[in-house]
Design a protein around this motif. Structure first.
Motif, PDB file in Angstrom:
ATOM      1  N   LYS A   9       0.855  -1.187   0.000  1.00  0.00           N
ATOM      2  CA  LYS A   9       0.000   0.000   0.000  1.00  0.00           C
ATOM      3  C   LYS A   9       0.890   1.236   0.000  1.00  0.00           C
ATOM      4  N   ARG A  10       0.798   2.084   1.012  1.00  0.00           N
ATOM      5  CA  ARG A  10       1.628   3.306   1.074  1.00  0.00           C
ATOM      6  C   ARG A  10       2.715   3.197   2.137  1.00  0.00           C
ATOM      7  N   ILE A  11       2.999   1.976   2.569  1.00  0.00           N
ATOM      8  CA  ILE A  11       3.976   1.739   3.633  1.00  0.00           C
ATOM      9  C   ILE A  11       5.178   0.998   3.037  1.00  0.00           C
ATOM     10  N   PHE A  54     -11.762  -5.941  13.512  1.00  0.00           N
ATOM     11  CA  PHE A  54     -10.959  -7.162  13.490  1.00  0.00           C
ATOM     12  C   PHE A  54      -9.594  -6.833  12.909  1.00  0.00           C
ATOM     13  N   ARG A  55      -8.556  -7.153  13.672  1.00  0.00           N
ATOM     14  CA  ARG A  55      -7.179  -6.874  13.264  1.00  0.00           C
ATOM     15  C   ARG A  55      -6.474  -8.197  12.948  1.00  0.00           C
ATOM     16  N   PRO A  56      -6.328  -8.521  11.646  1.00  0.00           N
ATOM     17  CA  PRO A  56      -5.721  -9.800  11.258  1.00  0.00           C
ATOM     18  C   PRO A  56      -4.317 -10.021  11.807  1.00  0.00           C
ATOM     19  N   SER A  57      -3.517  -8.949  11.951  1.00  0.00           N
ATOM     20  CA  SER A  57      -2.152  -9.133  12.460  1.00  0.00           C
ATOM     21  C   SER A  57      -2.140  -9.644  13.896  1.00  0.00           C
ATOM     22  N   ASP A 129     -12.902  -0.122   3.898  1.00  0.00           N
ATOM     23  CA  ASP A 129     -11.988  -0.650   2.890  1.00  0.00           C
ATOM     24  C   ASP A 129     -12.207  -2.153   2.815  1.00  0.00           C
ATOM     25  N   GLU A 130     -11.756  -2.761   1.717  1.00  0.00           N
ATOM     26  CA  GLU A 130     -12.021  -4.187   1.509  1.00  0.00           C
ATOM     27  C   GLU A 130     -11.402  -5.087   2.571  1.00  0.00           C
ATOM     28  N   ASP A 131     -10.330  -4.623   3.227  1.00  0.00           N
ATOM     29  CA  ASP A 131      -9.681  -5.446   4.246  1.00  0.00           C
ATOM     30  C   ASP A 131     -10.118  -5.078   5.671  1.00  0.00           C
ATOM     31  N   GLU A 132     -11.175  -4.267   5.799  1.00  0.00           N
ATOM     32  CA  GLU A 132     -11.652  -3.846   7.119  1.00  0.00           C
ATOM     33  C   GLU A 132     -12.967  -4.540   7.472  1.00  0.00           C
TER      34      GLU A 132
END
Length: 171
Positions: A9-11, A54-57, A129-132
């Motif tokens: 992404k931007r990271i 939900f935080r996948p990490s 966002d799609e991953d949220e």
């Protein structure tokens, strides 16, 4: 000289030679981050709008304030305005800047810009966002503080923004 090892992404993960104040030269790896806005939305009753995300990490849900990464050509305030609507479906007429925090200074250059949002109104269902994966939750200040004390809320940006807002007299 710096070398980008990976970008997502931007990271980016960047490795570079750094000279320390002692004069010693070292290789340092930094996560390069464009910055983020963190929003403390306070409704007319003094309750706080949060998200349960939900935080996948971590493979778990975190109760936290709405926040998001600053997009290209976007100011921190514009990011705060956009993220509040996207994550909660809430618009705020007033955004008060609370300054900034540096959450991971040992290995990341991210700066998080803190805002109190007031004069809230519901504008739409949130557009994540799609991953949220997000649920919107409203809590009283008392309940929020109890959950921080109990360790139910562990999100650093939430605790920092809430603390700064309280110290500045907004809560």
């Amino acid at each position: 000289m710096s070398k980008t090892i990976h970008t997502w992404k931007r990271i980016s993960l960047v490795e570079e030679q750094v000279t320390l104040p002692t004069g010693q030269s070292i290789t340092h790896t930094t996560i390069s981050h464009p910055g983020a806005a963190v929003i403390l939305p306070i409704d007319e009753q003094g309750d706080i709008v949060l998200i349960n995300q939900f935080r996948p990490s971590l493979n778990k849900w975190l109760l936290e304030l709405p926040a998001g990464t600053i997009e290209q050509q976007e100011t921190p305030l514009q990011c705060a305005q956009r993220e509040l609507i996207e994550e909660t479906g809430v618009h705020a007429d007033t955004f008060v800047p609370l300054g900034q925090v540096t959450p991971l200074a040992g290995f990341c250059d991210e700066i998080q810009y803190l805002y109190v949002a007031k004069s809230l109104s519901l504008v739409e269902t949130h557009q994540c966002d799609e991953d949220e994966v997000i649920e919107v939750v409203t809590l009283s200040l008392k309940k929020l503080e109890e959950m921080i004390i109990e360790g139910t809320i562990t999100d650093a940006k939430t605790i920092a923004c809430l603390s700064k807002a309280k110290l500045c007299g907004y809560l």
